[in-house]
Design a protein around this motif. Structure first.
Motif, short mmCIF file in Angstrom:
data_model
loop_
_atom_site.label_atom_id
_atom_site.label_comp_id
_atom_site.label_asym_id
_atom_site.label_seq_id
_atom_site.Cartn_x
_atom_site.Cartn_y
_atom_site.Cartn_z
N ARG A 140 -8.04 22.23 -7.95
CA ARG A 140 -7.21 23.37 -7.55
C ARG A 140 -7.95 24.70 -7.75
O ARG A 140 -7.47 25.76 -7.36
N PRO A 171 -10.48 26.48 -6.44
CA PRO A 171 -10.79 27.52 -5.45
C PRO A 171 -9.67 28.53 -5.21
O PRO A 171 -9.93 29.72 -5.03
N VAL A 231 -13.01 34.15 -4.08
CA VAL A 231 -14.17 33.90 -3.23
C VAL A 231 -13.67 33.07 -2.05
O VAL A 231 -12.50 32.72 -2.00
N TYR A 232 -14.54 32.77 -1.10
CA TYR A 232 -14.14 31.85 -0.04
C TYR A 232 -14.00 30.46 -0.67
O TYR A 232 -14.82 30.07 -1.50
N GLY A 233 -12.96 29.76 -0.27
CA GLY A 233 -12.73 28.45 -0.88
C GLY A 233 -12.35 27.42 0.14
O GLY A 233 -11.89 27.75 1.24
N PHE A 234 -12.57 26.19 -0.21
CA PHE A 234 -12.09 25.12 0.65
C PHE A 234 -11.65 23.96 -0.25
O PHE A 234 -12.43 23.45 -1.04
N HIS A 235 -10.39 23.63 -0.10
CA HIS A 235 -9.79 22.56 -0.90
C HIS A 235 -9.70 21.35 0.03
O HIS A 235 -8.80 21.26 0.84
N SER A 273 -6.38 22.10 8.03
CA SER A 273 -7.07 23.33 7.61
C SER A 273 -7.49 24.16 8.82
O SER A 273 -8.05 25.24 8.66
N THR A 315 -8.69 30.40 0.89
CA THR A 315 -9.04 29.01 0.61
C THR A 315 -8.45 28.12 1.69
O THR A 315 -7.23 28.06 1.84
N GLY A 316 -9.33 27.50 2.46
CA GLY A 316 -8.89 26.55 3.46
C GLY A 316 -8.30 25.34 2.74
O GLY A 316 -8.80 24.97 1.68
N ASP A 317 -7.26 24.76 3.29
CA ASP A 317 -6.60 23.71 2.51
C ASP A 317 -6.02 22.61 3.37
O ASP A 317 -5.49 22.85 4.45
N LEU A 333 -3.85 20.64 1.77
CA LEU A 333 -2.49 20.62 1.25
C LEU A 333 -1.68 21.52 2.17
O LEU A 333 -2.19 22.52 2.67
N PRO A 348 -1.30 26.59 -1.57
CA PRO A 348 -0.58 25.32 -1.46
C PRO A 348 0.92 25.51 -1.60
O PRO A 348 1.38 26.28 -2.45
#
Lengths: 280, 579, 177
Positions: A62, A64, A69-73, B298, B428-430, B432, B440
């Motif tokens: 979890r 990011p 910052v730029y994030g990718f989950h 995403s 944040t690309g996700d 979820l 999320p």
């Protein structure tokens, strides 16, 4: 690594946090890793938009969302391939990957090995708590064989745990270190060194799960700095790992293998020469 | 089996060249195709082989015509075997008729299965002639013989040969030329083949290309600059062509540790802003589905080329089948609207891949392109595919946002994307479910908003005329897709020549569905034949589920590995007609 | 690092002292804030309220130290050179009250622990330094911490000490992803 754009004004750790409030249990070691990471980024004065943090699935994945910052989950086990693709396509960015022991060593185990091998310039932080927290406390690859607190494995897993540092060294990671969430400042130093070191850097962080593994609160008393300096000799590093009890902290290995980074400079500017090959 | 009347359909000549590994069957076929192409003919060549990695038996199957052709006809005019070892395995693939010439090497015993086929049997001194030449090879003698039989000039053959054998040095070239010359003299005793009309003068605009190469080219034209993939038959040639080509255009191909890695590499690179693609086949697509869903959720653009082969499981890796339609349409868990497109010819692989890239980038989602082994590995002589430039669209980028919401809900459903490196655009690309900001969320209102948005952007987009290839008129129609289109077109041409008008609708856009467009295309139709190369009639069931089809609908669903023949479709339609 | 290895840093200039104190106080603000967030997420309004109160108090104290630094160029200190981690690191204390059901008494106990650690820290700095100006300011900060610790203790007396079993939760943890 290739230094990305840095900020001229001093950065504060807090500048790297998003406003999103973590869902972690109070007392979770991952809060300290979050602190350590923001401290490391502030210390390096990296512009937040030049950093990308990629994760998989799990409590620690979890992360990011809690950073600015730029994030990718991504999905379970795939943080490393996503991070690898991003870094290869965008070498100008500082790319980090993070996750837990289940995500990284079980479902993502093959990617861990091959990412060490491929040696793309990314830093991979694994928060190891030897348990699957998000699915209510099942054994993970790093759980001891006799841990019998999960209904899924009555009497314990009876399976030998996985030694991430050994795998990392054998697979060719260029930087291997261990830190502890009980010492976020020390962890920050390790993370800075890991990001600065070219190639694939692996940071193993002991990060207790106080909900499913309350006994891990004792880790704080068990961790201690390794009595030796980092080596660039894999043989020396391998010897040290023979006597590693999982609680020595610090950098074990700093290799000098050049990172994998294809040249993305075009050599032609239109497709006519390519299409010519098809002409009769 | 009855044959298609020759009147009215394209005149063509079909040649099957058989032989064991090491005899050079494929080289002979490729050279013959190239020479014919130079002489102004269109043509195609497919290959068939045993399971051996090296050695074993192989067949090069050619069809040459003054008109574009992308399907084999129902019989071969010539079957030439360099040797007969294991040749009987090709019996089901090489249909002959009474006029077919079946040619073997002098003194070699033809297997019973072949001898039992119709046709006129002949022997030529192939190996004998080769042995009489220093460094002579049997396949060059055969090339000379075949070229002479179909009226290609020695001069043209030598020109092509010299070019393609350049690397082997003058000695090899001279030996080959001698072989070809000698070969051209041993066919005088054979009966004449049906004439197929004069070759057209060729310009610069005639290409020799495989569907897999065409797919690669379409991707490059579309702007793909990152490919990650794991080797798999029959998609590997897409990758082999793209790897060096990407290097030239500033892109890269990464050979990943598995398909799970490759699809996720694409998500990373595309998140970073680079148009990204992979090529795989059924087993690889199966492994990728979880992360294709991630791309959908995403809203990360990607193109997945599935060069289909016989399934399920490992199935028949070297043979074609259109049986991955279901997994492409429905393989993702959850409600995951995405794009599925299919090229309808070798040349169309260029356009459709380029279009797939354009759609994925514009609509920020995953686009699965379904090619197949037949189209992918067929080498065809075609007109140069036109350059297409999409005037609008492409990835919509966020510029200097005040407060950035990656998944902002708007009318078009397309939310501008912020690329890493853009200040104040961090998100944040996700995978979820998330709120518009990307955080999320398991809330019902966020879920319904995002589901609606992801569906809306695909449903509202104007796909223009590209949604299908439509031809003809009349009260009867054939609906098909992919590589079955070529056979359908040929069957319909025959019917038209006999005065029977039949419509063709070959769907290029399989998802999202286009019910209104199909309804218009089928206005006034009373009978529909649905043609597909698939045992489970997946395409027929898909049409039944999502489209209002007028009149009586019949399914013609034939599994691989054999290709559907124009004559099969012709007879199906004709018998229906006479009822 | 564990307590046994903890050492007071030799601080020998006003700027250095203020730099350390500033970072320390800022970190405390951040950690209290994190705790407030955690308690809010865990639906523990009493603890949330107290952590927010602590955040505000700590911010005020941080502002005072910053005033003292006016006109001075403070040196940059790398996180791993702080050396006082235990004094301020709420998350890593190996006590069992870091819990979503924690009660006001325990919140204040944490804060008292922080202040007492700070008192020890600054007193040590005061005795070990060669610079009388550093001694003077360090003693002042320690005194301030003392005053605040007393406030906290007084406040803590308003709340009952949690009974054994305070952390019992009849429901199991939730399954997420």
């Amino acid at each position: 690594m290739m230094e990305t754009a840095t900020s001229c004004t001093p950065m504060k750790p807090k500048d790297y946090k998003s406003g999103v409030k973590p869902v972690w249990c109070p007392g979770c070691g991952d809060f300290s890793v979050l602190m350590a990471l923001t401290k490391a980024l502030a210390e390096m004065r990296l512009a937040a938009e030049q950093v990308a943090l990629i994760s998989g699935i799990g409590c620690s994945s979890r992360l990011p969302a809690y950073l600015n910052v730029y994030g990718f989950h991504s999905v379970h086990g795939r943080a490393l391939p996503v991070a690898t693709g991003l870094k290869i396509a965008r070498p100008d960015l500082t790319v980090l990957a993070a996750g837990g022991d289940g995500d990284g060593f079980s479902i993502g185990g093959n990617h861990f090995m091959h990412s060490c091998r491929r040696n793309v310039d990314i830093t991979y932080i694994v928060m190891d708590n030897q348990v699957y927290g998000m699915t209510k406390g099942q054994a993970s690859p790093t759980t001891d064989p006799d841990w019998d607190h999960s209904k899924l494995t009555p009497g314990g897993t009876k399976v030998n745990p996985y030694y991430p540092l050994v795998i990392a060294l054998a697979s060719g990671a260029n930087f291997i270190a261990r830190a502890s969430s009980s010492d976020p400042n020390g962890a920050a130093k390790v993370i800075v060194d890991a990001i600065r070191h070219p190639g694939f850097s692996f940071v193993h962080i002991l990060s207790p799960c106080i909900t499913f593994r309350p006994e891990q609160r004792d880790w704080k008393k068990m961790v201690r700095p390794a009595p030796v300096e980092a080596t660039s000799n894999p043989v020396t590093a391998a010897h040290r790992l023979m006597t590693d009890d999982n609680f020595f902290l610090g950098t074990l290995y700093k290799g000098n293998r050049p990172p994998y980074q294809p040249d993305l400079t075009p050599v032609i500017d239109d497709l006519s020469s390519i299409e010519k090959d098809f002409e009769l | 089996m009855a044959t298609i009347p020759q009147t009215g359909i394209k005149p063509s000549i079909s040649i099957a060249i058989l032989g064991s590994g090491g005899s050079g069957v494929m080289t002979t076929g490729s050279l013959l195709l190239d020479v014919a192409g130079r002489a102004g003919w269109y043509g195609m060549m497919t290959r068939s082989a045993g399971p051996q990695i090296r050695g074993g038996e192989a067949a090069a199957l050619l069809r040459l015509s003054p008109q574009p052709t992308e399907t084999h006809k129902d019989h071969f005019d010539v079957l030439l075997a360099l040797d007969w070892l294991n040749a009987d395995r090709f019996v089901s693939e090489v249909d002959l008729n009474a006029q077919s010439l079946v040619i073997g090497d002098e003194g070699k015993v033809m297997p019973g299965a072949i001898a039992g086929l119709s046709g006129n049997h002949f022997e030529l001194p192939l190996s004998g002639t080769a042995k009489s030449i220093k460094g002579g090879r049997i396949n060059m003698v055969a090339l000379g013989a075949l070229a002479a039989m179909i009226g290609l000039t020695l001069e043209d053959v030598i020109k092509v040969l010299t070019q393609s054998l350049q690397r082997k040095g003058p000695e090899a070239i001279n030996a080959s030329i001698s072989g070809i010359q000698a070969g051209s003299h041993i066919v005088d005793s054979l009966p004449a083949l049906p004439t197929i009309g004069a070759a057209q003068a060729t310009g610069r605009n005639r290409w020799s290309i495989t569907g897999n190469e065409a797919t690669g080219l379409g991707a490059i034209r579309g702007g793909i600059r990152f490919v990650a993939a794991y080797p798999i038959t029959p998609a590997t040639e897409v990758l082999e062509w793209m790897a060096p080509t990407l290097q030239k255009v500033g892109g890269v191909l990464v050979q990943a540790e598995d398909e799970l890695a490759s699809i996720n590499h694409l998500i990373g690179s595309s998140f970073g802003g680079t148009p990204s693609m992979t090529a795989t086949s059924g087993p690889g697509l199966s492994l990728m589905t979880e992360s294709i869903g991630l791309a959908v959720a995403s809203e990360t653009p990607l193109v997945i080329v599935d060069v289909m082969r016989g399934g399920p499981s490992t199935g028949i890796p070297t043979k074609s089948e259109q049986s991955d339609l279901n997994i492409a349409l429905y393989g993702l868990h959850g409600d995951a609207p995405h794009l599925v497109v299919a090229p309808n010819s070798v040349g169309d692989c260029v356009f459709t891949t380029q279009w797939a890239t354009h759609l994925a980038e514009t609509l920020q989602t995953a686009c699965i392109m379904l090619s197949d082994q037949f189209m992918g590995q067929t080498r065809a002589i075609i007109d140069r595919p036109a350059d297409i430039a999409f005037v609008s669209g492409g990835r919509q980028l966020a510029s200097k946002p005040d407060v950035y919401f990656r998944y902002a809900v708007n009318d078009s459903g397309i939310s501008p994307m912020s690329l890493p490196g853009t200040p104040d655009g961090q998100y944040t690309g996700d995978g979820l479910e998330h709120s518009p900001s990307g955080t999320p969320s398991s809330r019902a209102d966020d879920h319904i908003q995002q589901l609606d948005k992801r569906k809306r952007k695909l449903d509202q987009f104007n796909y223009g005329d590209h949604w299908a290839l439509t031809e003809g008129s009349g009260e009867m129609a054939v609906i098909t897709w992919g590589s079955s289109t070529g056979a359908v077109q040929e069957a319909l041409a025959t019917l038209r020549a006999q005065g029977q008008e039949v419509r063709l609708v070959s769907l290029r856009l399989l998802s999202p569905i286009q019910p209104e467009r199909l309804q218009r295309a089928l206005q006034g139709v009373r009978r529909i034949l649905v043609v597909e190369q698939c045992h489970g009639a997946q395409f027929y069931h898909y049409l039944r589920a999502f489209y209002q089809l007028p009149g009586v609908v019949k399914s013609m669903a034939i599994p691989g590995p054999l290709m559907i023949k124009p004559s099969d479709i012709y007879h199906e339609l004709q018998s229906w007609e006479s009822v | 690092m564990s307590d046994t290895q903890w050492q007071a840093p030799g601080i020998n200039s006003k700027a250095e002292l203020l730099a350390q104190a500033t970072i320390m106080l800022d970190e405390m603000v951040e950690r209290y804030e994190m705790y407030a967030d955690q308690m809010e997420v865990a639906n523990n309004p009493e603890a949330t309220k107290l952590f927010i109160w602590l955040t505000e108090k700590q911010s005020q104290r941080s502002a005072i130290v910053k005033q003292l630094s006016a006109g001075l160029k403070l040196p940059h200190i790398k996180p791993w050179n702080y050396n006082w981690d235990d004094a301020v690191n709420l998350q890593t204390q190996d006590n069992h009250v870091a819990h979503y059901l924690m009660q006001p008494y325990q919140v204040l106990a944490l804060a008292i622990h922080v202040e007492e650690s700070a008192i020890t820290f600054f007193n040590d700095v005061a005795t070990e330094t060669a610079d009388p100006e550093v001694t003077r300011i360090a003693i002042e900060i320690a005194k301030d911490a003392h005053v605040f610790a007393d406030v906290l203790k007084k406040k803590q007396r308003q709340y009952p000490e949690p009974e054994p079993g305070w952390d019992d939760d009849p429901d199991p943890p939730l399954v997420q992803e």
